[in-house]
Write an enzyme that holds these catalytic residues in place. Structure first.
Site, PDB file in Angstrom:
ATOM      1  N   HIS A 357    -104.044  41.532 -25.356  1.00  0.00           N
ATOM      2  CA  HIS A 357    -103.359  40.273 -25.020  1.00  0.00           C
ATOM      3  C   HIS A 357    -104.035  39.043 -25.581  1.00  0.00           C
ATOM      4  CE1 HIS A 357    -100.501  41.892 -22.020  1.00  0.00           C
ATOM      5  NE2 HIS A 357    -101.424  42.825 -21.904  1.00  0.00           N
ATOM      6  N   LYS A 545     -99.456  25.584 -18.523  1.00  0.00           N
ATOM      7  CA  LYS A 545    -100.204  26.782 -18.931  1.00  0.00           C
ATOM      8  C   LYS A 545    -101.660  26.551 -18.561  1.00  0.00           C
ATOM      9  CE  LYS A 545     -98.538  25.857 -23.147  1.00  0.00           C
ATOM     10  NZ  LYS A 545     -97.947  27.144 -23.427  1.00  0.00           N
ATOM     11  N   ARG A 546    -102.460  27.590 -18.670  1.00  0.00           N
ATOM     12  CA  ARG A 546    -103.882  27.389 -18.413  1.00  0.00           C
ATOM     13  C   ARG A 546    -104.437  26.318 -19.328  1.00  0.00           C
ATOM     14  NH1 ARG A 546    -106.829  30.703 -14.739  1.00  0.00           N
ATOM     15  NH2 ARG A 546    -108.661  29.751 -15.672  1.00  0.00           N
ATOM     16  N   LYS A 551    -104.960  25.930 -26.629  1.00  0.00           N
ATOM     17  CA  LYS A 551    -103.568  25.591 -26.285  1.00  0.00           C
ATOM     18  C   LYS A 551    -103.263  24.122 -26.584  1.00  0.00           C
ATOM     19  CE  LYS A 551    -103.399  29.156 -22.660  1.00  0.00           C
ATOM     20  NZ  LYS A 551    -102.282  30.054 -22.955  1.00  0.00           N
ATOM     21  N   THR A 653     -95.530  33.157 -22.692  1.00  0.00           N
ATOM     22  CA  THR A 653     -94.317  33.578 -21.982  1.00  0.00           C
ATOM     23  C   THR A 653     -93.670  32.381 -21.283  1.00  0.00           C
ATOM     24  OG1 THR A 653     -95.784  34.267 -20.198  1.00  0.00           O
ATOM     25  CG2 THR A 653     -94.900  35.998 -21.598  1.00  0.00           C
ATOM     26  N   LYS A 657     -89.566  31.168 -20.594  1.00  0.00           N
ATOM     27  CA  LYS A 657     -88.970  30.687 -19.342  1.00  0.00           C
ATOM     28  C   LYS A 657     -88.294  29.351 -19.585  1.00  0.00           C
ATOM     29  CE  LYS A 657     -92.677  33.144 -17.188  1.00  0.00           C
ATOM     30  NZ  LYS A 657     -94.112  33.084 -16.916  1.00  0.00           N
TER      31      LYS A 657
HETATM   32  C1  26W Z   1    -112.489  38.687 -19.218  1.00  0.00           C
HETATM   33  C2  26W Z   1    -111.843  37.393 -19.133  1.00  0.00           C
HETATM   34  C3  26W Z   1    -110.417  37.453 -19.518  1.00  0.00           C
HETATM   35  C4  26W Z   1    -109.456  37.295 -18.536  1.00  0.00           C
HETATM   36  C5  26W Z   1    -108.124  37.346 -18.879  1.00  0.00           C
HETATM   37  C6  26W Z   1    -110.049  37.673 -20.832  1.00  0.00           C
HETATM   38  C7  26W Z   1    -108.724  37.726 -21.163  1.00  0.00           C
HETATM   39  C8  26W Z   1    -107.764  37.562 -20.190  1.00  0.00           C
HETATM   40  C9  26W Z   1    -106.302  37.633 -20.517  1.00  0.00           C
HETATM   41  C10 26W Z   1    -106.011  38.720 -21.497  1.00  0.00           C
HETATM   42  C11 26W Z   1    -105.827  36.333 -21.026  1.00  0.00           C
HETATM   43  C12 26W Z   1    -104.345  36.253 -21.015  1.00  0.00           C
HETATM   44  O1  26W Z   1    -103.718  36.102 -19.987  1.00  0.00           O
HETATM   45  N1  26W Z   1    -103.741  36.348 -22.186  1.00  0.00           N
HETATM   46  C13 26W Z   1    -102.348  35.980 -22.315  1.00  0.00           C
HETATM   47  O2  26W Z   1    -101.538  37.117 -22.162  1.00  0.00           O
HETATM   48  C14 26W Z   1    -100.169  36.757 -22.186  1.00  0.00           C
HETATM   49  C15 26W Z   1     -99.365  37.990 -21.876  1.00  0.00           C
HETATM   50  O3  26W Z   1     -99.394  38.867 -22.938  1.00  0.00           O
HETATM   51  C16 26W Z   1     -99.806  36.135 -23.513  1.00  0.00           C
HETATM   52  O4  26W Z   1     -98.470  35.718 -23.465  1.00  0.00           O
HETATM   53  C17 26W Z   1    -100.687  34.946 -23.820  1.00  0.00           C
HETATM   54  O5  26W Z   1    -100.447  34.483 -25.127  1.00  0.00           O
HETATM   55  C18 26W Z   1    -102.139  35.344 -23.671  1.00  0.00           C
HETATM   56  O6  26W Z   1    -102.984  34.205 -23.786  1.00  0.00           O
END
Ligand code: 26W
Length: 809
Positions: A357, A545-546, A551, A653, A657
């Protein structure tokens, strides 16, 4: 059981639950008790329905998917469940009779914020589609006592406070204390060869923690399937130390019993950034160990053998966080069921698949090898063996190429690399948009792609369109029902038929009226919550978004500052009134992200002190952005800001929406924006900026921020204004970050490189907004093109290509 109670039956159910759980009548019940009663009746109904469905699945010997994810960002459940089950009307009527309003009860429910952002919300949307499409599915995660922190903004500073979702959220959970498992940590491991030739693994001095499942049911829409989400809570197995207690050491006795329970206490609040904390490794192993044991138990109960596991079970690891399910499954197959390594490996690799992701390097998880070995000694042995065998195979594939092999190795430079483990052990590796999947092949996993080209795939993300369109924007949904019929609710691709109305002035006028009503509703909500009034005749320009540098909320801010300076120079400037709305949480330790929040808040405050300018320009930073807030805001949005640096956003995503609710996108060619443009047509999107390959070239050739600053007079003024500051606070630190002249800090996301292109595109968008007929047409065509971005489509792709599931109806 009757899964379709009418309003009289619902009334009876509610009354009997109130009596049983709260010892009161409907007249005596508080709103909160009535919400809980409603939730309990729905939960009971879903549990029954789930158990009937499970029997069918068992009888059919159907394959199931287990979706492993550290995050499920569910939001609220009552409304979706009622709407999906087609019971909202019956409940509304029953509640009316009892003197309650269903809409009020919805507001009693706290959000289950068991996730950070996109990854967690995607998992929740996928559960909805899995049930709706009649696929047998279970999600596994952790029952965090505290979800993602509650954000308060105090003088522009983000303050994190605990998110207390239990009580209130617990009504959805069914504790299964009869289905607990033990998870081992630490200690030592010894191999003992037995006379019958098998090797027994002896554990010494290890700690055992009990995993207790809390199940929650996720209904489908118009289907017989009900998905289950099993959340694990940690419980100490060591008995409460009565000896300490009787010696009067009350607090120590308590401390020791709560120690283990820390594992499921809180969700790590960082997104796209890993901190390498040992507790997080424990959480991950806790999740996978309990889940794999549960999968094996269920499978054995039905089939009595594990030989057929890959035919009956698909295990999906959602990002690398649950990757330890690979060595855990190996451990159980080898240590408990005495499979040979080769046989076990063949079972595991045919069962497990993985979605990546993110390509942000700081998000690719690695663990310190020594800590890993100490915490998980047996798992470490297995990972080491997987790695040795892999390196031998890689040597055959790339003889002599040590550099490449060491790069692909699971263990290297004292680190255990979860992404490499995931790729090596999975039969399928996919990205979440076309662009992202090709970046995985060309760059992130380039060497793996050479070795295993057949593993790589793409499944573009999607959203639960029933939740994000039908239920949260009922007015738009009824317009669609009238124009194209209700089939799009189950076949989102039918939204395409809405394009036939592109030149129908009446429909477009209604579309516009609906948007305006939604803007009024949102503005009223903000006013009740904050006292602030949003001008509903201004354009609603939304970035939710975060908060992350990639971003580029900062790029948005730069453009706003430019507009502000224009208005300061000429308050009578003929300009479309604009309200820039932000919702974002920053990871607590992420200083730059917090500075950007402060900047947005201070710009907002500065403008507020300027009544004349406020007529044309406003910035609203929404506190504590959440799923529920998104549901209220998205239907009212007109502009969707998707402005990440190309190549960095895996998919996004939120963009989907907003699109399906008729907002127009201003965005870079990043993530899913690329496919949105293909679907809606370039003429219906506002695309700007460097493309992913140009970004890479510019970075390699040396990005000189100063040259943009010097050559663009507007940019010079904007950045100088940052140093001067807003509402009495200077943001010289951000100015220097943008110009790359700080000490070691620099803007790797090249805001200045895309600034001019962004500004001009935004200006063009404002010009287009003046032509209402044209704008509405574009908005309508975006809605019509959004069908592809439904999670139903994504899930069909996973089910058919990756998990090989069949529907059980
Ligand atoms: C270990 C810390 C950590 C925590 C969460 C690393 C990575 C994450 C996630 C993978 C980050 C995340 O939410 N990524 C998002 O995933 C969405 C669903 O696929 C995508 O639409 C976003 O572009 C992506 O940033």
């Amino acid at each position: 059981m009757n899964y379709n109670p009418n309003s009289a039956e619902v009334k009876e159910l509610l009354e009997s639950v109130l009596q049983r759980h709260f010892g009161c009548t409907a007249q005596e019940a508080s709103r909160d008790q009535m919400y809980k009663a409603a939730a309990i009746t729905v939960k009971n109904l879903l549990s029954e329905k789930r158990s009937a469905y499970k029997n069918k699945v068992n009888k059919a010997g159907a394959k199931r998917v287990y979706y492993m994810c550290m995050e499920f960002l569910l939001g609220r459940s009552l409304k979706t469940n009622l709407c999906n089950l087609g019971l909202a009307d019956a409940y509304e009527k029953a509640l009316d009779k009892l003197g309650f309003k269903l809409d009020d009860l919805y507001e009693c429910e706290p959000d289950a914020g068991l996730g950070n952002g996109g990854l967690g919300r995607l998992a929740a949307c996928f559960m909805d589609s899995l049930s709706s499409l009649d696929y047998p599915a279970t999600g596994f995660s952790i029952c965090y006592e505290y979800g993602l922190f509650k954000q308060m903004i105090v003088d522009g500073i983000q303050v994190e406070t605990p998110d207390i979702w239990l009580p209130g959220g617990e009504v959805w959970l069914v504790p299964r204390t009869d289905r607990t498992y033990k998870v081992r940590f630490g200690g030592r491991v010894r191999e003992e060869w037995k006379s019958d030739g098998h090797c027994e693994i002896i554990y010494e001095d290890n700690e055992e923690i009990e995993a207790v499942p809390y199940d929650t049911m996720i209904s489908g829409a118009g289907s017989s399937a009900v998905s289950q989400l099993r959340l694990w809570r940690a419980r100490n197995t060591q008995k409460f130390d009565m000896r300490l207690f009787t010696q009067g050491q009350y607090t120590r006795a308590l401390e020791e019993s709560t120690n283990a329970e820390i594992i499921s206490k809180v969700l790590y609040p960082s997104d796209n950034h890993t901190e390498g904390k040992l507790l997080r490794l424990s959480q991950q192993y806790f999740l996978v160990s309990a889940s794999i044991q549960s999968i094996i138990r269920d499978h054995m109960a039905v089939y009595g053998t594990l030989e057929n596991l890959p035919e009956k079970v698909a295990i999906h690891i959602n990002d690398t966080h649950p990757a330890l399910c690979v060595p855990e499954l190996m451990r159980i197959l080898i240590d408990d069921y005495f499979f040979s390594w080769e046989k076990a490996w063949s079972i595991v690799t045919r069962t497990v698949s993985y979605t990546n992701h993110t390509v942000m390097p700081e998000a690719l998880e690695t663990w310190n090898e020594d800590l890993f070995r100490l915490k998980l000694p047996r798992i470490y042995m297995i990972v080491k063996e997987i790695n040795e065998r892999f390196c031998r195979a890689a040597w055959t594939a790339f003889p002599g190429n040590w550099g490449r092999i060491s790069h692909m190795s699971i263990i290297g430079y004292g680190q255990v690399r979860m992404a490499n483990l995931s790729v090596i052990a999975s039969h399928s590796v996919n990205g979440v948009s076309e662009l992202h999947s090709s970046i995985l092949k060309d760059s992130t996993f380039k060497d793996f792609y050479r070795m295993y080209p057949e593993k790589f795939d793409n499944v573009t993300n999607g959203i639960a369109h029933r939740r994000w369109l039908c239920y949260s924007n009922p007015k738009l949904a009824s317009l669609l029902d009238e124009c194209i019929g209700p089939d799009y609710r189950h076949r989102p691709e039918e939204l395409a038929n809405f394009a036939k109305f592109a030149d129908d002035e009446t429909v477009k006028d209604r579309l516009r009226a609906i948007k305006h009503e939604n803007k009024i509703a949102f503005s009223n909500l903000v006013q009740t919550k904050t006292g602030k009034k949003i001008d509903t005749h201004s354009v609603f320009d939304v970035q939710i978004k975060r908060l992350h540098e990639y971003k580029r909320q900062l790029l948005n801010a730069l453009n706003i500052i430019g507009l502000y300076l224009d208005l300061k120079e000429n308050p009578n400037l003929d300009m479309q009134p604009q309200t820039f709305i932000f919702g974002a949480k920053a990871a607590p330790g992420y200083d730059m992200a917090k500075r950007i929040i402060k900047l947005l808040c201070m710009i907002s405050k500065d403008i507020e002190q300027n009544p004349k300018i406020r007529e044309k320009l406003n910035v609203v930073f929404l506190e504590n952005y959440s799923v529920s807030m998104a549901e209220a805001l998205v239907p009212s949005a007109e502009i969707s800001e998707q402005i990440s640096l190309a190549g960095k956003e895996a998919s996004g995503t939120g963009c989907m929406k907003l699109m399906i609710n008729g907002a127009l996108t201003i965005g870079t060619l990043d993530g899913a924006n690329v496919e949105m443009q293909e679907a809606a047509g370039a003429e219906n999107m506002f695309i700007f900026g460097l493309k992913a390959d140009e970004v890479e070239q510019l970075w390699l050739n040396g990005y000189s921020a100063a040259s943009y600053f010097i050559s663009n007079e507007r940019l010079t003024r904007i950045i100088n204004q940052l140093s001067v500051g807003f509402a009495g606070e200077s943001f010289a630190d951000i100015a220097s970050y943008l110009l790359n002249n700080g000490h070691g800090v620099a803007d790797p996301y090249m805001c200045l490189a895309d600034f001019e292109s962004y500004r001009l595109t935004h200006e063009a968008m404002m010009a287009a907004y003046q032509d209402k007929a044209k704008w509405n047409r574009m908005s309508l065509l975006n809605i019509a093109a959004a069908g592809k971005f439904a999670a139903d489509r994504s899930i069909e792709e996973y089910a058919q290509r990756i998990w090989k599931l069949k529907k059980v109806k």
